[in-house]
Enzyme design. Structure first.
Site, PDB file in Angstrom:
ATOM      1  N   GLU A   1       0.930  -1.197  -0.021  1.00  0.00           N
ATOM      2  CA  GLU A   1       0.103   0.035  -0.017  1.00  0.00           C
ATOM      3  C   GLU A   1       0.786   1.064   0.045  1.00  0.00           C
ATOM      4  OE1 GLU A   1      -3.173  -0.289  -1.122  1.00  0.00           O
ATOM      5  OE2 GLU A   1      -3.343  -1.965   0.695  1.00  0.00           O
ATOM      6  N   HIS A   2       0.616   2.031  -0.812  1.00  0.00           N
ATOM      7  CA  HIS A   2       1.246   3.398  -1.151  1.00  0.00           C
ATOM      8  C   HIS A   2       2.695   3.102  -1.839  1.00  0.00           C
ATOM      9  CE1 HIS A   2      -1.471   6.628   0.721  1.00  0.00           C
ATOM     10  NE2 HIS A   2      -2.110   5.456   0.985  1.00  0.00           N
TER      11      HIS A   2
ATOM     12  N   SER B   1     -25.493   4.575 -19.243  1.00  0.00           N
ATOM     13  CA  SER B   1     -25.065   3.831 -17.940  1.00  0.00           C
ATOM     14  C   SER B   1     -26.376   3.466 -17.159  1.00  0.00           C
ATOM     15  CB  SER B   1     -24.232   4.369 -16.919  1.00  0.00           C
ATOM     16  OG  SER B   1     -24.106   3.678 -15.826  1.00  0.00           O
TER      17      SER B   1
ATOM     18  N   GLY C   1     -13.204   1.491  -2.717  1.00  0.00           N
ATOM     19  CA  GLY C   1     -12.192   1.143  -2.832  1.00  0.00           C
ATOM     20  C   GLY C   1     -11.923  -0.098  -3.445  1.00  0.00           C
TER      21      GLY C   1
ATOM     22  N   SER D   1     -12.013  -0.110  -7.039  1.00  0.00           N
ATOM     23  CA  SER D   1     -11.933   0.136  -8.405  1.00  0.00           C
ATOM     24  C   SER D   1     -12.912   0.131  -9.415  1.00  0.00           C
ATOM     25  CB  SER D   1     -10.342  -0.299  -8.827  1.00  0.00           C
ATOM     26  OG  SER D   1      -9.854   0.713  -9.692  1.00  0.00           O
ATOM     27  N   SER D   2     -13.854   0.454  -9.160  1.00  0.00           N
ATOM     28  CA  SER D   2     -15.095   0.551 -10.057  1.00  0.00           C
ATOM     29  C   SER D   2     -14.671   1.257 -11.385  1.00  0.00           C
ATOM     30  CB  SER D   2     -16.541   1.186  -9.593  1.00  0.00           C
ATOM     31  OG  SER D   2     -16.190   2.443  -9.576  1.00  0.00           O
ATOM     32  N   SER D   3     -13.514   2.272 -10.880  1.00  0.00           N
ATOM     33  CA  SER D   3     -13.347   3.214 -12.240  1.00  0.00           C
ATOM     34  C   SER D   3     -12.319   2.201 -13.116  1.00  0.00           C
ATOM     35  CB  SER D   3     -12.517   4.350 -11.689  1.00  0.00           C
ATOM     36  OG  SER D   3     -11.232   4.101 -10.910  1.00  0.00           O
TER      37      SER D   3
ATOM     38  N   GLU E   1      -7.306   7.874 -16.780  1.00  0.00           N
ATOM     39  CA  GLU E   1      -7.773   8.699 -15.499  1.00  0.00           C
ATOM     40  C   GLU E   1      -7.082   9.563 -14.832  1.00  0.00           C
ATOM     41  OE1 GLU E   1      -9.079   5.415 -12.887  1.00  0.00           O
ATOM     42  OE2 GLU E   1      -9.182   6.645 -11.113  1.00  0.00           O
TER      43      GLU E   1
ATOM     44  N   ASP F   1      -4.338  -0.409 -10.383  1.00  0.00           N
ATOM     45  CA  ASP F   1      -5.959  -0.946 -10.826  1.00  0.00           C
ATOM     46  C   ASP F   1      -6.035  -1.477 -12.021  1.00  0.00           C
ATOM     47  OD1 ASP F   1      -5.728   0.379  -8.113  1.00  0.00           O
ATOM     48  OD2 ASP F   1      -7.253   1.849  -8.863  1.00  0.00           O
TER      49      ASP F   1
HETATM   50  P1  ADP Z   1     -13.743   3.601  -6.951  1.00  0.00           P
HETATM   51  O1  ADP Z   1     -12.578   3.291  -8.371  1.00  0.00           O
HETATM   52  O2  ADP Z   1     -12.902   3.156  -5.844  1.00  0.00           O
HETATM   53  O3  ADP Z   1     -14.735   2.675  -7.210  1.00  0.00           O
HETATM   54  P2  ADP Z   1     -13.603   6.211  -8.116  1.00  0.00           P
HETATM   55  O4  ADP Z   1     -13.941   7.570  -7.457  1.00  0.00           O
HETATM   56  O5  ADP Z   1     -12.244   5.946  -8.623  1.00  0.00           O
HETATM   57  O6  ADP Z   1     -13.972   5.001  -6.939  1.00  0.00           O
HETATM   58  O7  ADP Z   1     -14.563   5.954  -9.464  1.00  0.00           O
HETATM   59  C1  ADP Z   1     -15.661   5.965  -9.051  1.00  0.00           C
HETATM   60  C2  ADP Z   1     -16.564   6.746 -10.475  1.00  0.00           C
HETATM   61  O8  ADP Z   1     -16.502   5.819 -11.666  1.00  0.00           O
HETATM   62  C3  ADP Z   1     -17.879   6.869 -10.119  1.00  0.00           C
HETATM   63  O9  ADP Z   1     -18.068   8.134  -9.481  1.00  0.00           O
HETATM   64  C4  ADP Z   1     -18.429   7.232 -11.501  1.00  0.00           C
HETATM   65  O10 ADP Z   1     -18.048   8.258 -12.080  1.00  0.00           O
HETATM   66  C5  ADP Z   1     -17.637   6.077 -12.412  1.00  0.00           C
HETATM   67  N1  ADP Z   1     -18.197   4.696 -12.386  1.00  0.00           N
HETATM   68  C6  ADP Z   1     -18.183   3.660 -12.113  1.00  0.00           C
HETATM   69  N2  ADP Z   1     -18.753   2.706 -12.089  1.00  0.00           N
HETATM   70  C7  ADP Z   1     -19.748   3.132 -13.028  1.00  0.00           C
HETATM   71  C8  ADP Z   1     -20.940   2.865 -13.801  1.00  0.00           C
HETATM   72  N3  ADP Z   1     -21.209   1.617 -13.627  1.00  0.00           N
HETATM   73  N4  ADP Z   1     -21.733   3.656 -14.465  1.00  0.00           N
HETATM   74  C9  ADP Z   1     -21.095   5.021 -14.636  1.00  0.00           C
HETATM   75  N5  ADP Z   1     -20.183   5.393 -13.998  1.00  0.00           N
HETATM   76  C10 ADP Z   1     -19.435   4.439 -13.162  1.00  0.00           C
HETATM   77 MG    MG Z   2     -10.718   4.457  -8.762  1.00  0.00          MG
END
Ligand code: ADP
Ligand code: MG
Length: 378
Positions: free
Chosen positions: A26-27, A60, A121, A123-125, A157, A169
């Protein structure tokens, strides 16, 4: 909402990519060090149909109103995109910025769905970026390999979305394999897939999302980065990756106490990642518990990025028989992970939940994750 409901016809292809959990390290990424994440069995799916013109349209399932955002390939720039759609448009822009020729290419209709929790945390991003990057690379026949696509995702990103993140990620989301971790050297970007073998050992990873979003997260992250840079400067190295455990006594003489403790976390954490990789290979996952706990203690005491909720989650999991546990992610909130016997999982989750209630903390969200395959065409 579905692709069909938004656009009125069926998609022709589907790509998906997973979120990730960092097992340890981490970090260390921005210190040119080592990380050990795995892709999880929670994915984001991009349903796609090619268009005849140069427009990309995105929608989305998050947007219950079924809103569509469009952008032409001739108008790609970070200024032209905002909100979540930047995670899709940004990939097209980053592919072009990183050298792919999009002249003569046509656009797509894209629909995004996800079961990766946002902001926990996990990483949905990266899950969006990597599914879309793999799709565009295939459909435009750009011929880029997965490591290059990871860099494209990171570039997007950093510069299109505007979040200063490392490459961990995207590497996990693109290179992950079932029941395995991705060992990543953040300096050379060399990667190796290492067997985690949780299934054969009857183990599971329990995620304890504290649902704490700390107001200090952004400032704290910047301050830790600054401390690491200061430490490296004073010690005369390019990055803390170049400092070894044997150098620590000299570092202690040269650095103020706080900077020294920040440095000690990074140096020992790098070593713990290397030790975890070796231990997994030689002795399997049951033997890594003490490394996970040592990592947590280092983040709590030296790097000072834990919060009481994360400490309680780790302590309670360990008291109830977890093999190991630690906070994961950037800190100041977010999630902890516990490595637990399959049979003990429910008892550990229940114990953490009641400990949180007794402490007056918000109820945590607990669930298990498996190490899963990375981005793919479905
Ligand atoms: P994490 O990656 O930890 O989940 P982040 O802040 O890096 O958090 O990314 C979250 C952002 O990614 C959301 O605020 C949104 O903008 C985008 N995001 C993630 N999943 C979706 C989705 N299924 N549809 C639209 N945007 C999404
Ligand atoms: Mg993220």
């Amino acid at each position: 909402m579905t692709f069909q409901q938004v656009y009125g016809y069926e998609p022709s292809v589907r790509y998906s990519a997973p979120g990730r959990v960092n097992l340890i390290g981490e970090h260390t990424d921005y210190n040119d060090g080592y990380v050990l994440p795995f892709a999880i069995d929670r994915r984001t799916t991009a349903s796609i149909a090619p268009r005849a013109d140069r427009v990309i349209r995105v929608a989305s399932a998050f947007d219950e109103a079924g809103g569509i955002v469009s952008l032409s390939l001739d108008e790609l720039s970070p200024e032209a995109m905002d909100g979540w759609s930047a995670y899709v448009f940004g990939i097209a822009w980053a592919l072009r910025e990183q050298g792919s020729d999009l002249t003569g290419k046509t656009g797509f209709d894209v629909f995004i769905e996800s079961d990766v929790p946002v902001g926990a945390g996990l990483s949905s991003s990266a899950a969006i970026e990597c599914g879309v990057a793999l799709a565009f690379n295939d459909l435009w026949e750009l011929g880029l390999d997965r490591k290059t696509l990871a860099r494209v995702g990171q570039y997007s990103e950093n510069h299109a979305v505007g979040a200063p993140t490392g490459i961990m990620d995207q590497s996990a989301s693109l290179l992950g394999e079932r029941d395995a971790v991705v060992f990543l050297d953040c300096r050379t970007l060399d990667t190796a897939v290492v067997d985690l073998a949780l299934e054969a050992n009857g183990l599971e990873v329990l995620v304890i999302d504290t649902r704490v979003e700390h107001a200090h997260a952004t400032g704290g992250y910047a301050a830790r980065r600054a401390s690491c840079e200061k430490g490296a400067r004073v010690l005369g190295v390019e990055a803390l990756r170049d400092v070894s455990i044997e150098d620590l006594p000299r570092a202690q003489e040269l650095l103020d106490d706080e900077t020294f403790r920040r440095v000690r976390h990074i140096v020992t954490e790098d070593q713990r990642v290397l030790d975890t990789v070796r231990t997994l290979r030689e002795h399997g996952p049951r033997a890594i518990g003490s490394l996970l706990v040592a990592s947590h203690e280092s983040m709590r005491d030296d790097f000072e990025i834990s919060v009481p909720e994360l400490d309680l989650a780790v302590a309670t999991a360990m008291e109830h028989g977890a093999v190991g546990a630690r906070m994961t992610g950037g800190g100041f909130g977010g999630a902890a992970i516990a490595l637990v016997d399959r049979e003990a999982r429910d008892a550990v989750a229940a114990a953490v939940t009641s400990a949180f209630a007794a402490a007056g903390f918000r109820e945590p969200n607990t669930f298990t994750v498996r190490a899963a395959q990375g981005a793919r065409r479905d």
